[in-house]
Design an enzyme around this catalytic site. Structure first.
Site, PDB file in Angstrom:
ATOM      1  N   TYR A  59       0.822  -1.209   0.000  1.00  0.00           N
ATOM      2  CA  TYR A  59       0.000   0.000   0.000  1.00  0.00           C
ATOM      3  C   TYR A  59       0.861   1.266   0.000  1.00  0.00           C
ATOM      4  CZ  TYR A  59      -3.475  -3.413   1.685  1.00  0.00           C
ATOM      5  OH  TYR A  59      -4.278  -4.513   1.845  1.00  0.00           O
ATOM      6  N   HIS A 128       0.440 -12.122   1.600  1.00  0.00           N
ATOM      7  CA  HIS A 128      -0.443 -11.242   0.849  1.00  0.00           C
ATOM      8  C   HIS A 128      -0.814 -11.860  -0.500  1.00  0.00           C
ATOM      9  CE1 HIS A 128      -1.300  -6.662   0.177  1.00  0.00           C
ATOM     10  NE2 HIS A 128      -2.347  -7.426  -0.054  1.00  0.00           N
TER      11      HIS A 128
END
Length: 333
Positions: A59, A128
Site C-alpha cells: 500500500y 499477501h
C-alpha cells in the site's frame, strides 16, 4: 500462546478494523496531510473500540503513515493490534507489483515493517494475495518462514489473505503450521456472500476470520468499479442494475435515503453481527466522520429487510454469488 492471542483479538476488536490503503495512496503527494488525517482517524477509532489497524508494504507508504500517526496518538502499544503483510510489493516493472515469498525477503520485510510502524512486534502478519503464488511455495517456504518469526516472538499470529475461497481453504487445511487469522475479501457482500459457506469451519479450527471489501472494490458503488476491476462486463452490468433499483428504493422508503454504499456496508455488518464465525470487517474509513459512520453501522441494524436483499439478488440473477477468476493465470508477468 497463539490461541490466547486469538482469544484476545476476539474480545477486543469489536467487529471493525481500519484499512490503510487510502492513507497510503489517496494522500500520496501530501504525506504531512496523510499523517494528520491518520492521527485523527486512529484517535477517533480507539475512542470507539476500533483498535485493529490493517496495513501492508504493497500500500505505497501506508506503513510509514500509520507509524507516524500512532506516534502522535501515543496510545499504549498493547491497546491496539497491528496487522501487516508480506510477499507483495510495489515494483516499477509491473503495475500489479512483485511477489517474493522467499524466506529471506519475508524476514527482511517484517524487519522493515517493524521499523516503519515503530514497534517491536506485530500482532498479525499475513501472506499477501496467496492465489498469485505457487501452492508449494506458500506451504513449504513462506508459511514456515512466518512460523519461524512467530516462534522468535516477533509475530504473535500468522495468517493468509486472498480472494479465492477454495485456495484459502486448501492452504488452511494443508498448512504445515497452524494459522490463526484469515482474511477474505469481496465474499460477504450484497452481491456475493459465499464466505458464509466457509467461515464456521475455519472458526472451528481456531481461526479468526476477517471480511474485507464489503463494496467489492467499488463494484457495489454508484460510481461503479475502476477499469482494472476483474469483474466481467456482465457482472458489472447486473450490479449496476441492482444498485439503481436499490438507490430508488432507498429514496422512496428509507428515512434519510441512505446511499447504496452505506446500505451495502450496513448489510455486511448486519450479517456479521448474526454470524459469530465472521469476527471482524475491514473498513477504509478516513477521518473522524467516516470512522463514526462505520461505528454507527456496526452498532445499529440497517433498514434493509430480507425482502429487499432478495429483490436485489433477483435483479442480479445468475450473477449472485458469482466470483471472478483470480489465480496464477490472472497475474500477467
Amino acid at each position: 500462546m497463539a490461541a490466547a492471542h486469538v482469544s484476545d483479538l476476539k474480545a477486543r476488536t469489536h467487529g471493525l478494523a481500519l484499512g490503510s490503503v487510502g492513507l497510503g495512496g489517496l494522500y500520496q503527494q501530501l504525506p504531512g496531510e496523510a499523517v494528520a488525517v491518520a492521527t485523527e482517524t486512529f484517535a477517533t477509532a480507539f475512542a470507539n473500540g476500533v483498535c485493529l489497524i490493517d496495513t501492508a508494504p504493497w500500500y505505497n507508504n501506508a506503513e510509514t503513515v500509520v507509524g507516524a500517526a500512532l506516534a502522535n496518538v501515543k496510545a499504549p502499544r498493547e491497546s491496539y493490534f497491528l496487522v501487516t503483510k508480506v510477499g507483495r510489493y510495489p515494483s516499477p516493472h509491473h503495475q500489479n507489483g512483485e511477489f517474493d515469498y522467499s524466506r529471506d525477503r519475508i524476514r527482511a520485510s517484517v524487519q522493515a515493517s517493524l521499523q516503519k510502524l515503530g514497534t517491536t512486534y506485530l500482532d498479525v502478519v499475513y501472506l499477501h494475495d496467496v492465489e498469485f503464488v505457487p501452492r508449494d511455495t506458500v506451504l513449504h517456504i513462506a508459511i514456515p518462514a512466518l512460523a519461524e518469526l512467530q516462534a522468535e516472538g516477533v509475530i504473535r499470529m500468522i495468517g493468509i489473505c486472498g480472494y479465492p475461497l477454495d485456495v484459502l481453504d486448501d492452504l488452511i487445511r494443508n498448512s504445515p503450521h497452524p494459522l490463526q487469522v484469515v482474511q477474505s475479501y469481496s465474499h460477504l457482500t450484497l452481491q456475493n456472500d459465499k464466505l458464509l459457506e466457509k467461515a464456521a469451519a475455519w472458526e472451528a479450527l481456531g481461526i479468526f476470520v476477517i471480511n474485507a471489501a464489503p463494496l467489492s472494490m467499488s463494484l457495489l458503488t454508484s460510481r461503479g468499479p475502476p477499469e482494472w476491476h476483474p469483474a466481467t462486463p456482465t457482472l458489472r452490468a447486473s450490479c449496476a442494475a441492482a444498485l439503481a433499483w436499490l438507490d430508488g428504493h432507498s429514496k422512496a422508503n428509507f428515512a434519510g435515503a441512505p446511499s447504496v454504499e452505506s446500505l451495502a456496508i450496513q448489510y455486511a455488518l448486519d450479517v456479521q453481527r448474526a454470524t459469530p464465525a465472521v469476527a471482524c470487517m475491514v473498513v477504509g474509513s478516513i477521518g473522524a466522520a467516516e470512522v463514526l459512520s462505520s461505528v454507527a453501522c456496526r452498532d445499529n441494524t440497517g433498514p434493509m429487510a430480507a425482502a429487499d436483499v432478495a429483490k436485489f439478488r433477483e435483479i442480479l440473477g445468475q450473477h449472485y454469488n458469482e466470483s471472478w477468476v483470480q489465480d496464477l493465470t490472472s497475474y500477467q508477468r
